[in-house]
Design an enzyme around this catalytic site. Structure first.
Site, PDB file in Angstrom:
ATOM      1  N   CYS A 265      43.864  42.139  36.962  1.00  0.00           N
ATOM      2  CA  CYS A 265      44.674  42.825  37.940  1.00  0.00           C
ATOM      3  C   CYS A 265      45.493  43.868  37.505  1.00  0.00           C
ATOM      4  O   CYS A 265      45.528  44.232  36.311  1.00  0.00           O
ATOM      5  CB  CYS A 265      45.594  41.867  38.780  1.00  0.00           C
ATOM      6  SG  CYS A 265      45.052  40.472  39.498  1.00  0.00           S
TER       7      CYS A 265
ATOM      8  N   ARG B 139      40.096  47.061  35.996  1.00  0.00           N
ATOM      9  CA  ARG B 139      40.748  45.658  35.641  1.00  0.00           C
ATOM     10  C   ARG B 139      40.142  44.619  36.824  1.00  0.00           C
ATOM     11  O   ARG B 139      40.881  43.468  36.724  1.00  0.00           O
ATOM     12  CB  ARG B 139      42.464  45.736  35.966  1.00  0.00           C
ATOM     13  CG  ARG B 139      42.925  46.870  34.554  1.00  0.00           C
ATOM     14  CD  ARG B 139      44.468  46.918  34.766  1.00  0.00           C
ATOM     15  NE  ARG B 139      45.139  45.811  34.466  1.00  0.00           N
ATOM     16  CZ  ARG B 139      45.588  45.600  33.154  1.00  0.00           C
ATOM     17  NH1 ARG B 139      44.945  46.633  32.021  1.00  0.00           N
ATOM     18  NH2 ARG B 139      46.075  44.588  32.794  1.00  0.00           N
TER      19      ARG B 139
ATOM     20  N   TRP C  98      41.874  41.079  40.523  1.00  0.00           N
ATOM     21  CA  TRP C  98      40.813  40.178  39.996  1.00  0.00           C
ATOM     22  C   TRP C  98      41.080  38.726  40.527  1.00  0.00           C
ATOM     23  O   TRP C  98      42.194  38.122  39.661  1.00  0.00           O
ATOM     24  CB  TRP C  98      40.550  40.443  38.354  1.00  0.00           C
ATOM     25  CG  TRP C  98      39.309  39.699  37.948  1.00  0.00           C
ATOM     26  CD1 TRP C  98      37.952  40.345  38.135  1.00  0.00           C
ATOM     27  CD2 TRP C  98      39.305  38.517  37.161  1.00  0.00           C
ATOM     28  NE1 TRP C  98      37.278  39.559  37.489  1.00  0.00           N
ATOM     29  CE2 TRP C  98      37.971  38.370  37.075  1.00  0.00           C
ATOM     30  CE3 TRP C  98      40.211  37.571  36.878  1.00  0.00           C
ATOM     31  CZ2 TRP C  98      37.441  37.310  36.354  1.00  0.00           C
ATOM     32  CZ3 TRP C  98      39.871  36.482  36.324  1.00  0.00           C
ATOM     33  CH2 TRP C  98      38.426  36.297  35.831  1.00  0.00           C
TER      34      TRP C  98
ATOM     35  N   ASN D 293      50.451  41.031  38.127  1.00  0.00           N
ATOM     36  CA  ASN D 293      49.573  40.805  37.330  1.00  0.00           C
ATOM     37  C   ASN D 293      49.775  39.825  36.537  1.00  0.00           C
ATOM     38  O   ASN D 293      50.928  39.690  35.540  1.00  0.00           O
ATOM     39  CB  ASN D 293      49.387  42.146  36.327  1.00  0.00           C
ATOM     40  CG  ASN D 293      48.272  41.906  35.588  1.00  0.00           C
ATOM     41  OD1 ASN D 293      47.476  41.043  35.611  1.00  0.00           O
ATOM     42  ND2 ASN D 293      48.389  42.656  34.383  1.00  0.00           N
ATOM     43  N   GLY D 294      48.713  38.646  36.121  1.00  0.00           N
ATOM     44  CA  GLY D 294      48.846  37.565  35.256  1.00  0.00           C
ATOM     45  C   GLY D 294      48.809  36.300  35.936  1.00  0.00           C
ATOM     46  O   GLY D 294      48.150  36.149  37.214  1.00  0.00           O
TER      47      GLY D 294
ATOM     48  N   GLU E 281      24.455  41.416  21.601  1.00  0.00           N
ATOM     49  CA  GLU E 281      25.193  42.567  22.100  1.00  0.00           C
ATOM     50  C   GLU E 281      24.123  43.494  23.219  1.00  0.00           C
ATOM     51  O   GLU E 281      24.553  43.757  24.237  1.00  0.00           O
ATOM     52  CB  GLU E 281      25.725  43.604  21.151  1.00  0.00           C
ATOM     53  CG  GLU E 281      26.535  44.848  21.665  1.00  0.00           C
ATOM     54  CD  GLU E 281      27.565  44.303  22.706  1.00  0.00           C
ATOM     55  OE1 GLU E 281      27.931  43.198  23.040  1.00  0.00           O
ATOM     56  OE2 GLU E 281      27.940  45.215  23.536  1.00  0.00           O
TER      57      GLU E 281
ATOM     58  N   LYS F  79      24.795  43.430  27.220  1.00  0.00           N
ATOM     59  CA  LYS F  79      25.062  44.714  28.019  1.00  0.00           C
ATOM     60  C   LYS F  79      24.023  44.747  28.976  1.00  0.00           C
ATOM     61  O   LYS F  79      24.405  44.962  30.196  1.00  0.00           O
ATOM     62  CB  LYS F  79      24.468  46.032  27.267  1.00  0.00           C
ATOM     63  CG  LYS F  79      25.490  46.489  26.147  1.00  0.00           C
ATOM     64  CD  LYS F  79      26.645  47.233  26.447  1.00  0.00           C
ATOM     65  CE  LYS F  79      27.902  46.469  26.970  1.00  0.00           C
ATOM     66  NZ  LYS F  79      28.759  45.617  25.866  1.00  0.00           N
TER      67      LYS F  79
ATOM     68  N   GLU G 221      25.491  42.063  31.790  1.00  0.00           N
ATOM     69  CA  GLU G 221      26.733  42.443  32.399  1.00  0.00           C
ATOM     70  C   GLU G 221      26.632  43.506  33.636  1.00  0.00           C
ATOM     71  O   GLU G 221      26.970  43.517  34.714  1.00  0.00           O
ATOM     72  CB  GLU G 221      27.429  43.278  31.434  1.00  0.00           C
ATOM     73  CG  GLU G 221      28.396  42.316  30.715  1.00  0.00           C
ATOM     74  CD  GLU G 221      29.225  43.396  29.848  1.00  0.00           C
ATOM     75  OE1 GLU G 221      28.835  44.241  28.891  1.00  0.00           O
ATOM     76  OE2 GLU G 221      30.381  43.040  29.783  1.00  0.00           O
TER      77      GLU G 221
ATOM     78  N   HIS H 188      11.917  26.976  17.782  1.00  0.00           N
ATOM     79  CA  HIS H 188      12.850  25.630  18.019  1.00  0.00           C
ATOM     80  C   HIS H 188      12.986  25.264  19.368  1.00  0.00           C
ATOM     81  O   HIS H 188      14.070  24.634  19.680  1.00  0.00           O
ATOM     82  CB  HIS H 188      13.764  25.540  17.026  1.00  0.00           C
ATOM     83  CG  HIS H 188      13.530  25.747  15.375  1.00  0.00           C
ATOM     84  ND1 HIS H 188      12.884  24.761  15.003  1.00  0.00           N
ATOM     85  CD2 HIS H 188      13.497  26.698  14.685  1.00  0.00           C
ATOM     86  CE1 HIS H 188      12.654  25.218  13.512  1.00  0.00           C
ATOM     87  NE2 HIS H 188      13.097  26.438  13.379  1.00  0.00           N
TER      88      HIS H 188
ATOM     89  N   LYS I  91      37.813  44.915  33.015  1.00  0.00           N
ATOM     90  CA  LYS I  91      37.776  45.477  31.436  1.00  0.00           C
ATOM     91  C   LYS I  91      38.797  44.840  30.506  1.00  0.00           C
ATOM     92  O   LYS I  91      38.447  44.628  29.240  1.00  0.00           O
ATOM     93  CB  LYS I  91      38.214  47.099  31.851  1.00  0.00           C
ATOM     94  CG  LYS I  91      38.546  47.820  30.409  1.00  0.00           C
ATOM     95  CD  LYS I  91      36.833  48.224  30.047  1.00  0.00           C
ATOM     96  CE  LYS I  91      36.536  49.102  28.863  1.00  0.00           C
ATOM     97  NZ  LYS I  91      35.286  48.942  28.148  1.00  0.00           N
TER      98      LYS I  91
HETATM   99  C1  AGP Z   1      32.346  44.155  26.950  1.00  0.00           C
HETATM  100  O1  AGP Z   1      30.990  44.632  27.487  1.00  0.00           O
HETATM  101  C2  AGP Z   1      32.697  42.933  27.923  1.00  0.00           C
HETATM  102  N1  AGP Z   1      33.076  43.553  29.203  1.00  0.00           N
HETATM  103  C3  AGP Z   1      33.300  42.019  27.286  1.00  0.00           C
HETATM  104  O2  AGP Z   1      32.719  40.914  26.780  1.00  0.00           O
HETATM  105  C4  AGP Z   1      34.657  42.235  26.405  1.00  0.00           C
HETATM  106  O3  AGP Z   1      34.159  42.866  25.132  1.00  0.00           O
HETATM  107  C5  AGP Z   1      35.571  41.143  26.165  1.00  0.00           C
HETATM  108  O4  AGP Z   1      36.146  40.707  27.442  1.00  0.00           O
HETATM  109  C6  AGP Z   1      36.530  41.558  25.065  1.00  0.00           C
HETATM  110  O5  AGP Z   1      37.258  42.396  25.514  1.00  0.00           O
HETATM  111  P1  AGP Z   1      38.230  43.136  24.265  1.00  0.00           P
HETATM  112  O6  AGP Z   1      37.545  43.604  23.207  1.00  0.00           O
HETATM  113  O7  AGP Z   1      39.211  44.008  25.211  1.00  0.00           O
HETATM  114  O8  AGP Z   1      39.109  41.908  23.451  1.00  0.00           O
END
Ligand code: AGP
Length: 614
Positions: free
Chosen positions: A2, A27, A77, A103-104, A487, A491, A494, A510, A609
């Site tokens: 948020c 956010r 969020w 927020n929180g 990774e 990507k 996501e 396996h 984010k």
């Molecule tokens: C990255 O593409 C993601 N959105 C997510 O996995 C992110 O890396 C993760 O939430 C950790 O965030 P941070 O690096 O800000 O701690």
């Protein structure tokens, strides 16, 4: 997650709030809302979904807030309650005189709610936030002072919060506070801004005060008064923010993600400035505050991180272990915090986080700090909560990353690990000087190699489009590129929502091999080096099951043409640096597939984010 914003000053407030929320959309974007002090009383406007819906909602109401100069806003969020208008912030007390954005997470909201219901409060939403509105309103009815009401209410609240509060009785006053959630005050001339993050205010001012936990700020156009949780006065300390407003523009790119992918050569150059001058000179890493003696004797490192940062950490482990011979454990912060760990004062704990605010990693860091470990933080946000916990802080200086999918911050984190591993190897004398020199020479030319890849991005786009309509996608690699496979898959899933998975190629047989048939794309990260032949065999095994084989390779081997239906070639590079070179095409593949499918690349569904909930 948020995002919250607030403004009090002389300017028309609604555009400031909505523009600020737009910068915080990374956010969360389940709903948004603002509360504005209008001529007679506070008016609240809300909408479900992205901010553009709120902008639509505001149309036709301009006369109500044309002269308003104070207000608060929120982008949500969803945690407690579905993304509906009723659950959207701002929330109000029974009579509507007090409004609040939050927020929180209020951890004890259930018991607070029960008590407040007994006292006659009527709840309209399912959120944890609404209890705070009622709680502050009740305190206000007892003390008739908004700042004191917020201070008293915060004593009853458990959990994480950043709050902005307004009351109909106080026509030019905002009260804000925070605990375990970010909140920054922007200082202008006869005006103050409050926000969860710098992008919301940087267009207006680069002078800011970061609130510490439990501090309460009272903002009027003329002044900012700051107190601690016990009511003691504190002198606010303003600092100059390092951000440039231009960082928040797409600079002609269709999406922030594409812009951020293109920034990676400069990100690498930036992080090297002042730290690596020439291949035959030592790495300078003054940010590491451990003595050389301690570093020499160090025999255990624990790295904690989440998501993309966790993948960077896995490569960090590989580098530190091979350069320095120090045992390194890597664990997802969310797992680390809920078990008995053996971290102690002899363990160096490294926290990796783009945002520096990720709740799981922050908690893990605090736990290890309490056990006496030295805390080294690698982050893109030297102004973050994690940075403030650090004994040693390596800022990766990637510049603000707007796209929810991390790209340049990942490469910057990898660079921090290369520098750290080289720095420690030099101190420990664990590698031959000639090897160190050759590694440093290669490190310094990585930006040019990335530029070569970016110059041929159309070829990558062409390959990506061939697989845009697949439901599943497998990435395989071995050794140092196993995290690259993870990774690459992260990507893709996501931003395109394709079910992508990364495997260490040796594990295919396996179990996962059962999924292979002529519909399954398998991308093999086939970089020259110690596991090349092994991975080639694993790729043959997958091909034998009719999988659609794609190679990402720096090999010139002509035989690959028979095995793979598509080959993405990248410049040659020493195996140890191949994770950086391999990652760029994988980011582009994910980007082009998502773009082709018409997905919301920069703000994928369900994500945020900055993940400030555990
Ligand atoms: C990255 O593409 C993601 N959105 C997510 O996995 C992110 O890396 C993760 O939430 C950790 O965030 P941070 O690096 O800000 O701690």
């Amino acid at each position: 997650m948020c995002g919250i914003v607030g403004y009090v000053g002389k300017k028309s407030v609604v555009d400031i709030l909505t523009d600020g929320l737009e910068q915080l959309e990374y956010r969360g974007y389940d709903s948004s809302g603002i509360a504005v002090m209008c001529k007679d009383d506070i008016k609240v406007y809300k909408a479900v979904g992205k901010l553009k819906n709120l902008r639509e909602e505001l149309k036709g109401h301009e006369n109500e807030f044309a002269s308003s100069t104070m207000g608060i806003g929120h982008i949500r969020w969803a945690t407690h309650g579905a993304p509906t208008v009723l659950n959207a912030h701002p929330h109000t007390c029974n009579c509507g005189n007090l409004v609040i954005v939050h927020n929180g997470i209020i951890e004890n909201y259930k018991e607070l709610k029960e008590n407040l219901i007994k006292l006659g409060c009527i709840f309209r939403s399912e959120t944890d936030t609404e209890v705070v509105a009622h709680l502050v309103a009740r305190k206000y009815s007892q003390c008739n002072d908004l700042t004191e009401a917020v201070r008293l209410a915060s004593k009853d609240i458990e959990g994480a919060y950043a709050l902005c509060v307004m009351h109909n009785d106080c026509k030019q006053k905002l009260v804000i506070t925070k605990r375990n959630a970010p909140l920054v005050v922007g200082v202008g001339l006869n005006e103050f801004y409050a926000a969860s993050d710098v992008p919301a205010i940087i267009k207006h001012t680069n002078k800011a005060v970061y609130l510490s936990d439990n501090q309460i700020a009272t903002l009027t156009p003329e002044k900012m008064e700051l107190i601690d949780g016990d009511g003691n006065k504190i002198e606010p300390k303003a600092e100059i923010l390092p951000w440039e407003p231009v960082a928040l523009s797409k600079m002609g790119y269709k999406h922030f993600m594409l812009k951020e992918i293109h920034e990676q050569p400069d990100v690498i150059r930036n992080i090297l400035v002042g730290r690596l001058h020439a291949p035959d000179e030592n790495v300078v890493l003054d940010e590491v505050k451990l003595t050389k003696e301690t570093l020499k004797n160090l025999n255990r490192i624990q790295i904690i991180a989440c998501g993309t940062s966790l993948h960077a950490a896995m490569i960090g482990k590989y580098l530190i272990e091979s350069f320095c011979g120090i045992a390194v454990d890597v664990e997802a912060s969310s797992e680390y915090i809920y078990r008995k760990t053996v971290t102690d004062e002899h363990t160096l704990v490294i926290g990796v986080s783009q945002s520096g605010e990720t709740a799981d990693t922050l908690t893990a860091i605090k736990q290890s700090k309490a056990k006496g470990s030295h805390i080294l933080i690698i982050t893109n946000r030297p102004d973050s909560a994690m940075a403030r916990e650090a004994d040693s802080l390596i800022p990766v200086s990637a510049g603000i990353e707007v796209s929810v999918a991390a790209t340049k911050s990942y490469v910057a984190q990898l660079m921090a690990f290369y520098l750290l591993a080289l720095y420690m190897a030099e101190i420990k004398e664990s590698m031959a000087v000639s090897d160190l020199t050759s590694l440093k020479a290669e490190l310094m030319i990585l930006p040019q190699k990335i530029e070569q890849i970016l110059a041929h991005k159309d070829d990558i786009q062409r390959v990506a489009k061939c697989y845009a309509n697949t439901k599943d996608f497998i990435y395989i690699a071995r050794g140092i590129n196993y995290p690259t496979a993870l990774e690459g898959a992260l990507k893709l899933k996501e931003i395109s929502y394709i079910n992508a998975t990364g495997y260490p190629a040796g594990e295919l047989k396996h179990g996962p091999i059962a999924m292979l048939d002529e519909t399954m794309p398998v991308l093999s990260i086939l970089m020259n080096g110690s596991v090349y032949e092994k991975l080639l065999s694993n790729s043959e095994e997958a091909k034998a099951r009719n999988a659609r084989m794609i190679a990402l390779t720096n090999s010139k081997d002509e035989k690959l043409n028979d095995l793979f239906e598509n080959i993405i070639r990248v410049p040659d590079v020493q195996e140890l640096f191949s994770p950086i070179i391999a990652m760029i095409p994988l980011q582009l593949i994910a980007y082009y597939i998502a773009e082709f499918l018409g997905k919301d690349v920069d703000q994928p569904r369900n994500l945020a984010k900055s993940v400030t909930v555990e």
